[in-house]
Scaffold this motif. Sequence first.
Motif, short mmCIF file in Angstrom:
data_model
loop_
_atom_site.label_atom_id
_atom_site.label_comp_id
_atom_site.label_asym_id
_atom_site.label_seq_id
_atom_site.Cartn_x
_atom_site.Cartn_y
_atom_site.Cartn_z
N PHE B 23 0.86 -1.18 0.00
CA PHE B 23 0.00 0.00 0.00
C PHE B 23 0.90 1.23 0.00
O PHE B 23 2.05 1.16 0.42
N SER B 52 -0.52 -7.83 15.22
CA SER B 52 -1.41 -6.98 14.43
C SER B 52 -0.59 -6.14 13.46
O SER B 52 0.54 -5.73 13.76
N GLY B 53 -1.13 -5.97 12.27
CA GLY B 53 -0.44 -5.23 11.24
C GLY B 53 0.46 -6.10 10.37
O GLY B 53 1.21 -5.59 9.55
N CYS B 54 0.38 -7.42 10.55
CA CYS B 54 1.27 -8.29 9.78
C CYS B 54 0.66 -8.69 8.44
O CYS B 54 1.30 -9.39 7.66
N GLY B 55 -0.55 -8.27 8.17
CA GLY B 55 -1.13 -8.51 6.86
C GLY B 55 -2.17 -9.62 6.80
O GLY B 55 -2.54 -10.04 5.71
N LYS B 56 -2.67 -10.06 7.96
CA LYS B 56 -3.65 -11.15 7.97
C LYS B 56 -4.94 -10.73 7.26
O LYS B 56 -5.44 -11.44 6.39
N SER B 57 -5.44 -9.54 7.64
CA SER B 57 -6.67 -9.07 7.00
C SER B 57 -6.45 -8.87 5.51
O SER B 57 -7.32 -9.20 4.69
N THR B 58 -5.29 -8.36 5.16
CA THR B 58 -5.00 -8.12 3.76
C THR B 58 -5.06 -9.42 2.97
O THR B 58 -5.62 -9.47 1.88
N1 LIG Z 1 -6.15 0.07 2.51
C1 LIG Z 1 -4.96 0.25 3.09
N2 LIG Z 1 -4.24 1.36 2.84
C2 LIG Z 1 -3.04 1.55 3.41
N3 LIG Z 1 -2.46 0.66 4.23
C3 LIG Z 1 -3.11 -0.47 4.52
C4 LIG Z 1 -4.40 -0.73 3.98
N4 LIG Z 1 -4.81 -1.92 4.43
C5 LIG Z 1 -3.83 -2.37 5.24
N5 LIG Z 1 -2.80 -1.52 5.29
C6 LIG Z 1 -1.55 -1.69 6.02
O1 LIG Z 1 -1.06 -2.96 5.73
C7 LIG Z 1 -0.55 -3.59 6.89
C8 LIG Z 1 -1.27 -4.89 7.15
O2 LIG Z 1 -2.59 -4.58 7.52
P1 LIG Z 1 -3.65 -5.69 7.93
O3 LIG Z 1 -3.72 -6.71 6.87
O4 LIG Z 1 -4.91 -5.03 8.26
O5 LIG Z 1 -2.98 -6.30 9.24
P2 LIG Z 1 -3.60 -7.30 10.30
O6 LIG Z 1 -4.97 -7.66 9.86
O7 LIG Z 1 -2.67 -8.43 10.33
O8 LIG Z 1 -3.61 -6.58 11.61
C9 LIG Z 1 -0.72 -2.59 8.02
O9 LIG Z 1 0.50 -1.94 8.22
C10 LIG Z 1 -1.76 -1.65 7.52
O10 LIG Z 1 -1.54 -0.38 8.04
#
Ligand SMILES: Nc1ncnc2c1ncn2[C@@H]1O[C@H](COP(=O)(O)OP(=O)(O)O)[C@@H](O)[C@H]1O
Lengths: 265, 260, 293
Positions: B23, B52-58
């Motif tokens: 991103f 948290s912030g490791c990209g799981k949701s992504t």
């Molecule tokens: N739409 C977005 N725009 C900018 N940065 C993003 C976006 N989505 C996620 N990120 C960044 O990508 C990284 C991984 O996010 P995320 O997948 O939500 O982590 P997790 O779910 O593991 O806590 C984080 O640093 C987050 O700030």
Amino acid sequence: MDARAAISGSRRWRGIVLPATFVALWGIAGSFGAGKSGLFIPLGAVIGALFESIRNGDLPGAVGATILRALVGWSLGSLLGFAVGLLTGLSTGSQRAIAPTLHGARQVALFAWIPLFSAWLGNGEAMKIALISLSAFFPVLLHVEAGCRGVPAPFREVGRLFAFDRIDEIRFVILPAAAPTIISGLELGFTIAWIGTIGAEYLIGTGYMNASPDGIGAFLAGARENARMDLVVVGILALGSIGFVLDRVVVQASRRAAGWHKRSR
Amino acid sequence: MAQALPIASTSPAIEIAHVAKSFVVNGAPLEALRDVSLGVEPGTFISLVGPSGCGKSTLLRLISGLESADSGHIRVRGEPVRGPGLDRGMVFQDHRLFPWLTVEHNILLSLRRTTYSEPQKKRIVRDLIALVGLAGFEAAQPHQLSGGMAQRAAIARALAPRPDILLLDEPFGALDSLTRTRLQNEFLRIWEHEGITMLMVTHDVEEAVFLSDRVVVIEPRPGRIRRTVDIRLARPRRRSDADFVALKEEILGELNVAEA
Amino acid sequence: MTINPTINPTITPLEYRRRFRAAVPLLWPPGFADLASGILRRAGSVLVALALPLAIFAAWSFAARYQLVAPQILPAPSVVGATAIELIKSGQLQSELAVSLFRLAAGLVIGAAAGLAVGLAMGLSTAVEDYLAPTVRAIWLVPSLGWLPFFMLIFGIGEALKIVLIAKACFLPMMVNSFDGVRGVSPKHRDVARMLELGRIDTLRFVVVPSLFPHLLTGLRLSLSKGWQVLVLVEMIASAAGIGYLMTWGRKSFQLDIVLVTMLLIGVVGWLLDRAALLVQARATAWASRSVG
Ligand SMILES: Nc1ncnc2c1ncn2[C@@H]1O[C@H](COP(=O)(O)OP(=O)(O)O)[C@@H](O)[C@H]1O
Ligand SMILES: [Mg+2]
């Protein structure tokens, strides 16, 4: 509990002190014959004028005409504002193309449109309706646009997950989510349309151009022209109470329509 | 609907190969995922854990099609993911029920693009409401539900279009521990009942061990897979068993390293 | 490595753009690409925004050129332009505008000061609020326009009428906002002040005023915009000078070119006033938060 009720009761009475004193002074001054100066109207005379204008049908006729006109103009302007707002709210391209022009036009004070409208549309109903529609148009447009643009991304993602097409998205996600904003736009639009109505009627009523005047605005203008302070006061009272009632009606209706938003807070 | 052919078992339900995603944050690129590869067999339960912030949701959002990968590929049943589809359901941490609809209509709306007849849809909704234990709350508004109930409704909504894969992003994260344990048990029952592939993000290692066939540990900056741990414990599992606790400790150990 | 997204399907357009961006510094000095694309984007959106006004202008010119509409109803753009220049050269536009702005200023000062006083009094004392609020609310149900005939009978149609009506219009936004400002001082901040044992003056200075200030500026801005609207109205109805009068006069003598010029002026001045107020608001708010923090 009792003490609190008593306090809130006495506090409510405080609000009446000022108007009551005023009315009492008014009545007393009238009974001492202060009404001879012309400007001062005894309380009794205003009440008399009220009954007179109700009996001869002037006031009910004026009120009816104004309400009808306000509602028609508001509906038209809201419809148009809704359509354009939907366009600019849903499509960035059309927003870029249309919004700057509209914002420019919005800067012109509402009543400053009257001379132009009256030259183009005459001084009849068409011109008044055009002005009232215009007054409702901008607030509705802005709220619809803001409402559509402000739909939270999480809601729109749900629509995408269910493979909604654009129409489905608008119908089942964007419009319901934007409804509270849209409805407050309609409310605000009505408030301004009400002022626009009185203004259009008043300006036509002052013989701005020769046309057949009616409505509360014209009632007020006519009363002023004939230096009838009693009728002016009656007109103001009518304006205030009808504005109040209509506002309540609109707010209640919109509260009901926007129920989900307030309840889920 | 045709029964799944034996071939299906040889092609993974989800196939993730060399996926990268970054991103742009404040003008600078942020590498959310780097070279992530993972295969998921049909009908299995996989958990993703990591700081948290490791990209799981992504990663879940890439599989769902809400986002697209910068490079690498993601295939679901052999087909590349081109966008969201009804074959993949998703449950978010915030339930995301539409506040303007009742529970029943929220679930019904998810069936809008399916080809079921109206009576079929009605039946699916009724059955699912019963399955998640919300019978009697069909006409409730989301704001009238407790957090646990709203999450059940969200699960029912995600299950309604009969997805092959259910993606869950910390579905029980916002619940108190009592509700959470109960929902975990019920969720296990649903999984066994529906037989679909589950991919769940969680913060709770015990939850991951309790539910999953496999736990994937992800480490941050950039997000990549650190290790996958197979959970070969018999079901139903007991949280106090020595094997259970050992696995939990092992994964926690991995996580502590990842977090450091 | 291929960077063509149509050949390699695993590279999304976004990634393609990223790689392209990454390659750009090799071709141009750093920052140039961003600057250039920023300017292009800006220019593009300005062009798009200008399309509609230009189309309207073209249709207007066309209609006037071929006399599709009577010139009394729609004067040609060139005529409007010439009238504008003439009005400015003769100094009439400026002098009418000066009259209007003076009325606005006088009405604003009186109305906003009264609104501030009443709003503060009602905000600081619930007793004052109890006595005044219902009456103020009742008076407010009638729009300024409704009071116009009443004031006309009392004050005649002289200068006093305009100033009173504008003051009346400016009163409410200021009153409501100063009331909200006083009531909106967070109890938490008051508690902090009490804990720090700040005196009454210091509490006022460090707690009440800074949190009140933005509200007052908002009130002032709204008052200004309300006042401008009412000014135009009252000048249209009862005036022998001012910008609204000029417009009405143009209409009555069927000189739509004057009407259009004054409409434009009303729009531009209204916009400038609001801009200026916004600027003051932004500056002053920044200053207030800095002087405390
Ligand atoms: N739409 C977005 N725009 C900018 N940065 C993003 C976006 N989505 C996620 N990120 C960044 O990508 C990284 C991984 O996010 P995320 O997948 O939500 O982590 P997790 O779910 O593991 O806590 C984080 O640093 C987050 O700030
Ligand atoms: Mg997450």
